[in-house]
Design a protein around this motif. Structure first.
Motif, PDB file in Angstrom:
ATOM      1  N   ARG A  71       0.864  -1.189   0.000  1.00 12.53           N
ATOM      2  CA  ARG A  71       0.000   0.000   0.000  1.00 12.53           C
ATOM      3  C   ARG A  71       0.889   1.222   0.000  1.00 12.53           C
ATOM      4  NH1 ARG A  71      -0.144   3.168   4.244  1.00 12.53           N
ATOM      5  NH2 ARG A  71       1.041   2.470   6.051  1.00 12.53           N
ATOM      6  N   CYS A  72       0.505   2.191  -0.770  1.00 16.46           N
ATOM      7  CA  CYS A  72       1.248   3.445  -0.792  1.00 16.46           C
ATOM      8  C   CYS A  72       0.861   4.259   0.443  1.00 16.46           C
ATOM      9  CB  CYS A  72       0.907   4.210  -2.060  1.00 16.46           C
ATOM     10  SG  CYS A  72       1.718   5.817  -2.160  1.00 16.46           S
ATOM     11  N   ALA A  73       1.846   4.888   1.053  1.00 17.93           N
ATOM     12  CA  ALA A  73       1.573   5.688   2.256  1.00 17.93           C
ATOM     13  C   ALA A  73       0.693   6.891   1.924  1.00 17.93           C
ATOM     14  CB  ALA A  73       2.889   6.159   2.873  1.00 17.93           C
ATOM     15  N   HIS A  74       0.657   7.318   0.680  1.00 16.95           N
ATOM     16  CA  HIS A  74      -0.103   8.496   0.290  1.00 16.95           C
ATOM     17  C   HIS A  74      -1.607   8.229   0.322  1.00 16.95           C
ATOM     18  CE1 HIS A  74      -1.023  11.714  -3.002  1.00 16.95           C
ATOM     19  NE2 HIS A  74      -1.218  12.188  -1.790  1.00 16.95           N
ATOM     20  N   ARG A  75      -2.094   7.397  -0.560  1.00 11.57           N
ATOM     21  CA  ARG A  75      -3.545   7.155  -0.610  1.00 11.57           C
ATOM     22  C   ARG A  75      -3.891   5.671  -0.625  1.00 11.57           C
ATOM     23  NH1 ARG A  75      -6.603  11.672  -4.216  1.00 11.57           N
ATOM     24  NH2 ARG A  75      -5.354  13.455  -3.621  1.00 11.57           N
ATOM     25  N   GLN A  76      -2.989   4.859  -0.119  1.00 17.24           N
ATOM     26  CA  GLN A  76      -3.244   3.426   0.111  1.00 17.24           C
ATOM     27  C   GLN A  76      -3.437   2.619  -1.169  1.00 17.24           C
ATOM     28  OE1 GLN A  76      -2.770   3.161   3.410  1.00 17.24           O
ATOM     29  NE2 GLN A  76      -2.742   5.413   3.273  1.00 17.24           N
ATOM     30  N   VAL A  77      -3.013   3.149  -2.292  1.00 19.79           N
ATOM     31  CA  VAL A  77      -3.099   2.401  -3.553  1.00 19.79           C
ATOM     32  C   VAL A  77      -2.096   1.244  -3.501  1.00 19.79           C
ATOM     33  CG1 VAL A  77      -2.618   2.584  -6.031  1.00 19.79           C
ATOM     34  CG2 VAL A  77      -3.861   4.410  -4.854  1.00 19.79           C
ATOM     35  N   PRO A  78      -2.474   0.061  -3.950  1.00 22.76           N
ATOM     36  CA  PRO A  78      -1.523  -1.060  -3.920  1.00 22.76           C
ATOM     37  C   PRO A  78      -0.266  -0.751  -4.738  1.00 22.76           C
ATOM     38  CG  PRO A  78      -3.745  -1.845  -4.352  1.00 22.76           C
ATOM     39  CD  PRO A  78      -3.801  -0.344  -4.429  1.00 22.76           C
ATOM     40  N   LYS A  90       8.030   2.627  -7.548  1.00 27.32           N
ATOM     41  CA  LYS A  90       7.372   3.931  -7.677  1.00 27.32           C
ATOM     42  C   LYS A  90       5.873   3.690  -7.777  1.00 27.32           C
ATOM     43  CE  LYS A  90       9.543   6.934 -10.383  1.00 27.32           C
ATOM     44  NZ  LYS A  90       9.777   8.214  -9.686  1.00 27.32           N
ATOM     45  N   CYS A  91       5.110   4.291  -6.884  1.00 30.40           N
ATOM     46  CA  CYS A  91       3.662   4.113  -6.898  1.00 30.40           C
ATOM     47  C   CYS A  91       3.084   4.582  -8.240  1.00 30.40           C
ATOM     48  CB  CYS A  91       3.031   4.894  -5.748  1.00 30.40           C
ATOM     49  SG  CYS A  91       1.228   4.820  -5.760  1.00 30.40           S
ATOM     50  N   GLY A  92       2.085   3.837  -8.714  1.00 32.28           N
ATOM     51  CA  GLY A  92       1.537   4.114 -10.033  1.00 32.28           C
ATOM     52  C   GLY A  92       0.628   5.335 -10.102  1.00 32.28           C
ATOM     53  N   TYR A  93       0.323   5.962  -8.948  1.00 35.74           N
ATOM     54  CA  TYR A  93      -0.626   7.084  -8.959  1.00 35.74           C
ATOM     55  C   TYR A  93       0.119   8.420  -9.073  1.00 35.74           C
ATOM     56  CZ  TYR A  93      -5.197   9.183  -7.705  1.00 35.74           C
ATOM     57  OH  TYR A  93      -6.394   9.863  -7.694  1.00 35.74           O
ATOM     58  N   HIS A  94       0.823   8.844  -8.002  1.00 36.43           N
ATOM     59  CA  HIS A  94       1.533  10.127  -8.040  1.00 36.43           C
ATOM     60  C   HIS A  94       3.048   9.959  -8.085  1.00 36.43           C
ATOM     61  CE1 HIS A  94      -2.301  10.656  -5.835  1.00 36.43           C
ATOM     62  NE2 HIS A  94      -2.406  11.782  -6.547  1.00 36.43           N
ATOM     63  N   GLY A  95       3.495   8.705  -8.062  1.00 34.96           N
ATOM     64  CA  GLY A  95       4.922   8.462  -8.238  1.00 34.96           C
ATOM     65  C   GLY A  95       5.779   8.505  -6.979  1.00 34.96           C
ATOM     66  N   TRP A  96       5.145   8.468  -5.797  1.00 34.40           N
ATOM     67  CA  TRP A  96       5.971   8.368  -4.589  1.00 34.40           C
ATOM     68  C   TRP A  96       6.830   7.109  -4.729  1.00 34.40           C
ATOM     69  CZ3 TRP A  96       3.461   9.871   0.729  1.00 34.40           C
ATOM     70  CH2 TRP A  96       2.810  11.113   0.594  1.00 34.40           C
ATOM     71  N   THR A  97       8.076   7.206  -4.279  1.00 38.89           N
ATOM     72  CA  THR A  97       9.026   6.114  -4.521  1.00 38.89           C
ATOM     73  C   THR A  97       9.572   5.579  -3.198  1.00 38.89           C
ATOM     74  OG1 THR A  97       9.628   7.217  -6.580  1.00 38.89           O
ATOM     75  CG2 THR A  97      11.099   5.480  -5.816  1.00 38.89           C
TER      76      THR A  97
HETATM   77 FE1  FES Z   1       0.663   6.519  -4.229  1.00 36.63          FE
HETATM   78 FE2  FES Z   1      -0.331   8.918  -4.492  1.00 36.63          FE
HETATM   79  S1  FES Z   1      -1.355   7.094  -4.024  1.00 36.63           S
HETATM   80  S2  FES Z   1       1.673   8.259  -4.838  1.00 36.63           S
END
Ligand code: FES
Length: 358
Positions: A71-78, A90-97
């Motif tokens: 889960r991404c720490a930002h918005r919990q996207v897998p 790198k998260c597929g939504y906003h690119g947090w790495t």
């Molecule tokens: Fe992962 Fe925004 S939800 S970078």
């Protein structure tokens, strides 16, 4: 060790479980396989589970496999929907790495100056074609299991597994209780197990059996294991040792004349869901390679029969343990009348090593 003891003569153990073992969660403080190595492709994140916790595995182009909570720490996207970038994901939504330790190392739209918290990482190891994580306290992650038969050259190993809808305790009991040979009569013919004895410690229990064929022909798959040696001779003295060494299980068959095991099975049952009523099995079935080119060729020729033989056995076992779980669900508790002391002790061991409900 007791020799050739009739099960009916064994005293009932005082170690009978004092609670319903099906409600005991598996201890997280052990190494558990969560995927086969072949499932995890380079730079393609893989989503797996341990007891309801989502985990993402990453195989970077360079460096070792690593595991993070999925889960991404930002918005919990897998995170398995993201992309592998060097030794990070790198998260597929906003690119947090996130790097292999779970630390957030880049947020593309704020730069590297003021980074948010990252995600949980798991100790991760790849051995014998399996990817393991340590879900519990990382300070305890020094108890890696012995997989020597599957990593050496002396054995030919079959890697197998499947998802089964039951609590892990049903699987431990099924393998350890060889009195269920009746279930496999159509596959194995008539086999009579003879209980030899058992021993146990705080986190392990092992039992020994011998077997005698009392009727029917030896299946080809069994012949591949034993090199065709098992016959109708009731004095057959190959010894099978089945051991639960929490949370793993092993089954070894030692030839009557001594020496290395002819068969060495290592298996573990990994809960998938939070209720721990679905498991994924990971098994390494290793058959000792015979000496000489001819013997090894025969093993290779017999291998498809061994695969088919073991697959049929596991299918029968699967049907039974799933029906046991269904009965437990329908009855809402443990109605069993277990008379075999070994299984009473095993159930107690599993309950004592696991995480009991509050
Ligand atoms: Fe992962 Fe925004 S939800 S970078």
């Amino acid at each position: 060790m007791d020799q050739n003891v009739d099960v009916a003569e064994l005293p009932l153990s005082s170690v009978a479980p004092d609670m319903d073992a099906r409600r005991v969660k598996i201890s997280p403080d052990h190494w558990y396989p969560v995927a086969w190595s072949r499932e995890l492709k380079t730079a393609k994140p893989l989503a797996v589970k341990f007891a309801g916790s989502p985990v993402v595995l990453v195989r970077p182009k360079e460096g070792a496999v690593f595991a993070l909570e999925n889960r991404c720490a930002h918005r919990q996207v897998p995170l398995d929907r993201g992309v592998v970038a060097g030794c990070a994901i790198k998260c597929g939504y906003h690119g947090w790495t996130y790097d292999a330790s779970g630390k957030c190392i880049d947020v593309p739209y704020i730069g590297k100056g003021k980074l948010p918290n990252g995600v949980k990482s798991y100790p991760c190891r790849e051995e014998a074609g399996l990817i393991f994580i340590f879900p519990g306290d990382p300070a305890l992650a020094d108890n890696f299991p012995d997989l020597s038969a599957a990593v050496g050259n002396a054995y030919k190993t079959r890697r197998f597994g499947r998802e089964i809808k039951c609590h892990y305790s049903f699987m431990h009991e099924n393998l350890m209780d060889m009195n269920h040979q009746f279930l496999h009569r159509r596959i194995m013919g008539q086999i009579r197990p003879r209980y030899l004895g058992r021993s146990m410690g705080d986190d392990w229990l092992e039992v020994q059996y011998t077997f005698a064929r009392t009727g029917g022909k030896q299946p080809l798959g069994e012949a591949a294991v034993f090199g065709g040696r098992r016959t109708a001779d009731v004095n057959d003295k190959d010894v099978m040792t089945i051991r639960t060494e929490y949370p793993y299980q092993t089954l070894k068959i030692l030839p009557a004349g001594g020496g290395e095991p002819v068969m060495d099975l290592w298996i573990v049952y990994v809960p998938q869901d939070e209720a721990q009523k679905t498991i994924r099995t990971f098994g390494l079935l290793s058959i000792h390679k015979p000496d000489g080119v001819v013997g090894r060729s025969l093993l290779n020729v017999g291998w498809p029969f061994l695969v088919a033989f073991t697959e049929r056995i596991f299918t029968e076992d699967r049907g039974i343990v799933e029906s046991e779980q269904a009965a437990h669900d329908a009855q809402g508790g443990n109605w069993n009348q277990e008379i075999f002391p070994v299984i009473r002790e095993l159930t107690g061991l599993l309950a004592s090593c696991g995480v009991r409900p509050e």
